[in-house]
Design an enzyme around this catalytic site. Structure first.
Site: not given
Length: 814
Positions: A41, A87, A131
Site C-alpha cells: 500500500r 485493486h 464528473y
C-alpha cells in the site's frame, strides 16, 4: 430441562486445532499486517517509482486503451476497472491516487491527463469521479512501453482471474522524477521530485562512470525541482539527502519587493503549501500585530500562476516585512527520506543507489525485450528459410502437395523429401499460389536479409553489456529530447533571515595567502602607490619557514573561486576572511577553506560579474590547458570540488576567464610564451584533464596564463623571480596552434631569474607585488616601460638578497 446434547461435544477436525500463546499470535499477526501495508500500500517500488495502486491504475488504463492519443474516459469507469480487476480496496483510495497523478501542482511530470476539476493549490478537493475524465499522459506511456514483450514478470491478481505486472518497465527513473510520499507502519517515505533532464544526465554519467562518487552525480542533479517552483535555501540539506538518504531542506517562497509601489509580490510558494490557508494565516497575524507594516493583502492568482500582492504601509521597511513573512509563513522545512522497496524490502537509499537500482532494472528490461525480439526474429527467419527453399524447388513442391492425399500427408512428405521442419511445412501448405511469383521471392529475400541483420544486432546486445548500455543511453537521450524542460526550483545561498552582509561596508581589499595556509585581508587603501624598483613595505608577518604564496585584490562583497595546486576549487565571500593589520600573520585558512596540509591556493577568480556565458580556462605546470563552462562551478561544497584532473606530479598553476572570443597566452618559467585561440582547447567537464597547451623544454614549467585580444588596450606584463619585468604589446605575440614551443618572451638570465607571473594590464592600472618574505609594493603599471619580446626588462621590485617576488595581481582602475 433435559437436553440430548452431550456434556462435552466432540470438536470437528480436532487435528487442525493448534494451541498458541496469545502474545506470539498478536506479534506475528501485527508483523504480517505491517508488511502488507509496507509492501502492498504505502511504499513505492524503487524500479518504477510507483505504489501498487498507482501501478494498477496505469495498467488498467493501458489495458482499456486509454492512452494519451485516445479520448478521455470517465474517471469512474477507470476507477471501476482498477477496483474490479486489480485493486479491491475501495473506490475512494483509487480515485484519490488517480486525481493526484493528474495534479500539476503535486507531480512534476503528471502521469494522468485530467479533464475537469482535479483540485487546486488552495486545497479544493477534486470533483466527484462521475464528473471528471482522464487518460494517460504521454510520459506515463513511457513507463508501460514494451510491457507486452516479456519485459517484466506477471502474477495473478487478487482473485486469480487475471494477471498483472509485478513492476512496470519504466523507461525513465520515475521515483526521482515525481518523488513519492507515504506513511507505512513504523516507517515513512518522502522523496522530492526532480528535473527530468538532470536525472537523465546523471544516469548517463553513471553508465559511463560506474565508479563515480555521489558528488560527481550532484554535478548533474542540482537538487529537487518542485512543480510549484520556489527556492531551496542552501545546499547542505541536499548534500545530506543525496549521500545518506536523509536530509532537511528549507524551501522559501519566491517574492519580489516593488519599492516604488510599496508592495511585495509572491509568485511561487513552497511545495504542498495550501495557498488559501496561508493567506488567511498571514491576515490573522497582521490583525494580531505579529506581523507589522502590511496594510492590505489580496490574491490575484489565475491560471497563469500564483500572484499574492502584499501592500505595505507608508514608511514600512520592505526587508523587515519580508523577513517577518519568511520567519512565520513563507519558508518551510521539507524532510527527505528516500525509503523505497528493493526486492520487496524497505531500504533507505542514497542518490547513487537509487540510480543504480533503476539502471539494473532497465538493463533487465532491455535484455528481456531483446531476447523476446530475437526469439520472434529467429522464428520468422526460420519460416522465411523454408519459403525460400520451397521457392527454389517450387515445381516439385507444388507437385508433391497436389499428389498428397490430404494436408497432413503433404506436410509429412515435405519434411521427408526436402527436410522442412514441422513449422516450415505447415506454413508452406497454407501458402497461396500468388506468393510463388518472382516479385514475392525478391520481397522474401529482402525481408530475410533485414531479419538476419536484426538478429545479429540483438545477439550483439545480449552478448555485450556495453552494447546493452548503449541502447539504454540512446533511449534516454531520446526521452530527454522529448520531455526535458527548464528547472523550476532555484537553489539560493543560505544567508538566514538576517542580512548581516548589509552591515559590512563595501571596500577594496588586499588578500594574502601563505604556504602554511595563513590568510588575512587588509584595506587596499593601506598601500600607497610607489615608483617601480622599490622594496615595498611590510605586508604580512610570517612564522619561521613560511612564505607568501599568493596576493590578490577583491571587493569585500565579492564571491571568489579559489583554485588550489591540487586541482580543487573552493568558494568564499571576501568578507569571511579575517581583516587584520599589515604586520599581522593572519589566521589559519582552515576556518574558511578546508585545504590539505600540502595544498596551496594558486589562482583566484571573481564570480560577481559572471553572466553564464563564460568559461574558466586553466593551465597546469606540465602545460595542459582546459576550458570548462562557468556554470559547472555553481554548486561548490564546503570541502571543495574537483576543478581539473591532474597527472601525477602535475599541479594547477593559473586560471583565467574567457568568453569564446579570446586568445590565451601561456608563459613558462624559462621565458617562453605561446598564443593560440581559446577554442583550440575544447570545452570539457570538471573531471577532465585537458589537452596539451605548450611543448615544454626539459626542466621548464608553466608560470601563468592570460586571456587577450588584439582590440583591447592590454599589454602582457611579465615579472621574474628577482623582481624584473616588462610590458609588451599583445600584437607582438603572433597567434599559433597550441602545443608548440612558442616564442621567446623575456630573457631569464641569472640577473632576472625565472618567470613567476604573467598578467594582462592596461597603462592606467595599478599592480600589487608581494615577496615571499612578506614585503608588499603597489605601483602604477605605467611605471614599467613597454618593451618588445626577447628583452631583459626593468627593475620592478627590489627584494632583499634572501627574498624574491612571490605573486603579482592587477588592480583595475577604470
Amino acid at each position: 430441562m433435559s437436553s440430548d446434547l452431550p456434556d462435552n461435544p466432540p470438536i470437528a477436525d480436532a487435528d487442525r486445532v493448534k494451541s498458541v500463546r496469545v502474545e506470539e499470535e498478536m506479534e506475528q499477526s501485527y508483523i504480517d499486517y505491517a508488511m502488507s501495508v509496507i509492501v502492498g500500500r504505502a511504499l513505492p517500488d524503487v524500479r518504477d517509482g510507483l505504489k501498487p495502486v498507482q501501478k494498477r491504475i496505469l495498467y488498467a488504463m493501458h489495458e482499456a486503451g486509454v492512452s494519451s492519443n485516445a479520448a478521455h474516459r470517465k474517471s469512474s469507469n477507470i476507477v471501476g476497472d482498477t477496483m474490479g480487476k486489480y485493486h479491491p480496496h475501495g473506490d475512494d483510495s483509487i480515485y484519490d491516487a488517480l486525481a493526484r497523478m493528474a495534479q500539476e501542482f503535486s507531480l512534476r511530470y503528471p502521469l494522468v491527463d485530467g479533464q475537469g476539476n482535479f483540485g487546486s493549490v488552495d486545497g479544493d478537493p477534486p470533483a466527484a469521479m462521475r464528473y471528471t475524465e482522464a487518460r494517460m499522459s504521454s510520459l506515463a506511456e513511457e513507463l508501460l512501453t514494451d510491457i507486452e514483450q516479456d519485459t517484466v514478470d506477471f502474477g495473478s491478481n487478487y482473485d486469480d482471474r487475471l494477471t498483472e505486472p509485478a513492476v512496470l518497465p519504466a523507461a525513465l527513473p520515475n521515483l526521482l522524477l515525481n518523488g513519492s510520499s507515504g506513511i507505512a507502519v513504523g516507517m515513512s517515505t518522502n522523496i522530492p521530485p526532480h528535473n527530468l533532464g538532470e536525472v537523465v544526465d546523471s544516469v548517463i554519467h553513471l553508465i559511463d562512470n560506474p565508479d563515480c562518487a555521489i558528488a560527481d552525480l550532484m554535478d548533474y542533479v542540482k537538487g529537487p525541482d518542485f512543480p510549484t517552483g520556489a527556492n531551496i535555501v542552501g545546499r547542505a540539506g541536499i548534500y545530506d539527502a543525496y549521500t545518506t538518504g536523509r536530509g532537511k531542506l528549507r524551501v522559501r517562497a519566491e517574492m519580489e519587493i516593488e519599492e516604488d509601489e510599496e508592495r511585495i509580490i509572491v509568485t511561487e510558494l513552497p511545495y504542498h503549501e495550501n495557498k488559501a490557508r496561508r493567506i488567511e494565516r498571514i491576515a490573522d497575524d497582521v490583525n494580531e500585530g505579529t506581523i507589522q507594516g502590511i496594510r492590505d493583502l489580496r490574491d490575484e492568482s489565475d491560471r497563469e500562476g500564483i500572484r499574492i500582492v502584499i501592500e505595505l504601509k507608508r514608511g514600512a521597511n520592505p526587508d523587515l516585512v519580508k523577513n517577518q513573512l519568511l520567519k512565520h509563513h513563507l519558508e518551510r522545512t521539507f524532510s527527505i527520506i528516500t525509503l523505497a522497496l528493493v526486492d520487496g524490502q524497505p531500504r533507505i537509499l542514497n542518490l547513487k543507489e537509487l540510480l543504480e537500482e533503476f539502471l539494473d532494472h532497465r538493463c533487465e528490461v532491455v535484455r528481456r525485450r531483446s531476447q523476446h525480439e530475437l526469439d520472434n526474429a529467429q522464428e520468422r527467419a526460420h519460416v522465411l528459410e523454408g519459403r525460400l527453399l520451397a521457392l527454389d524447388n517450387v515445381d516439385n513442391v507444388v507437385e508433391l502437395i497436389r499428389d498428397a492425399d490430404d494436408r497432413s500427408a503433404a506436410k509429412e512428405d515435405l519434411q521427408d523429401e526436402f527436410g522442412f521442419t514441422e513449422r516450415q511445412a505447415n506454413h508452406i501448405v497454407r501458402m497461396q499460389l500468388g506468393s510463388l511469383t518472382s516479385l514475392e521471392t525478391v520481397e522474401i529475400e529482402d525481408e530475410y536479409e533485414t531479419l538476419t541483420e536484426e538478429i545479429e544486432r540483438l545477439q550483439t546486445i545480449l552478448g555485450d553489456r556495453s552494447e546493452l548500455l548503449g541502447v539504454i543511453k540512446s533511449e534516454l537521450h531520446e526521452l530527454k529530447t522529448r520531455y526535458n524542460d527548464d528547472r523550476r526550483t532555484s537553489i539560493i545561498e543560505d544567508v538566514g533571515t538576517v542580512t548581516h552582509e548589509d552591515l559590512i561596508p563595501e571596500e577594496e581589499s588586499v588578500v594574502v595567502l601563505t604556504e602554511s595556509n595563513y590568510v588575512k585581508r587588509m584595506p587596499l587603501s593601506t598601500f600607497d602607490a610607489q615608483h617601480r624598483g622599490g622594496k615595498g613595505i611590510i605586508g604580512t608577518g610570517l612564522k619561521d619557514g613560511d612564505r607568501v604564496s599568493a596576493v590578490f585584490q577583491a571587493n569585500s562583497h565579492d564571491y571568489l573561486l579559489c583554485f588550489s595546486n591540487k586541482g580543487q576549487v573552493y568558494q568564499l565571500k571576501t568578507y569571511n576572511l579575517p581583516e587584520m593589520s599589515r604586520t599581522a600573520r593572519g589566521k589559519s585558512a582552515v576556518n574558511v577553506l578546508e585545504l590539505d596540509a600540502d595544498e596551496d591556493v594558486t589562482a583566484i577568480v571573481n564570480t560577481d560579474e559572471f553572466n553564464g556565458d563564460e568559461s574558466l580556462t586553466m593551465v597546469t605546470r606540465g602545460g595542459y590547458v582546459k576550458r570548462t563552462p562557468s556554470d559547472a562551478f555553481n554548486n561548490i561544497l564546503s570541502t571543495g570540488i574537483r576543478a581539473v584532473k591532474l597527472e601525477e606530479g602535475d599541479e594547477l598553476v593559473d586560471v583565467t576567464v574567457t568568453n569564446g572570443t579570446k586568445d590565451v597566452i601561456i608563459g613558462t618559467e624559462y621565458g617562453r610564451a605561446i598564443r593560440f585561440d581559446e577554442k583550440e582547447a575544447r570545452s570539457m567537464g570538471r573531471s577532465a584533464r585537458g589537452v596539451n597547451g605548450i611543448k615544454l623544454c626539459e626542466g621548464d614549467r608553466v608560470a601563468g596564463l592570460v586571456a587577450v585580444s588584439d582590440d583591447d588596450e592590454s599589454a602582457l606584463l611579465t615579472v621574474t623571480r628577482n623582481g624584473y619585468g616588462k610590458r609588451t604589446p599583445i600584437e607582438e605575440y603572433r597567434s599559433q596552434s597550441r602545443y608548440g614551443k612558442g616564442l621567446v618572451d623575456i630573457k631569464t638570465t641569472e640577473r632576472n631569474g625565472p618567470v613567476v607571473a604573467l598578467e594582462a594590464v592596461r597603462e592606467h592600472d595599478d599592480l600589487i607585488l608581494m615577496s615571499e618574505n612578506g614585503q608588499i609594493m603597489r605601483t602604477h603599471a605605467s611605471e614599467i616601460s613597454s618593451q618588445g619580446r626577447n628583452t631583459m626588462g626593468v627593475r620592478v621590485m627590489c627584494p632583499d638578497d634572501d627574498d624574491c617576488v612571490a605573486s603579482v595581481d592587477v588592480i583595475p582602475l577604470d
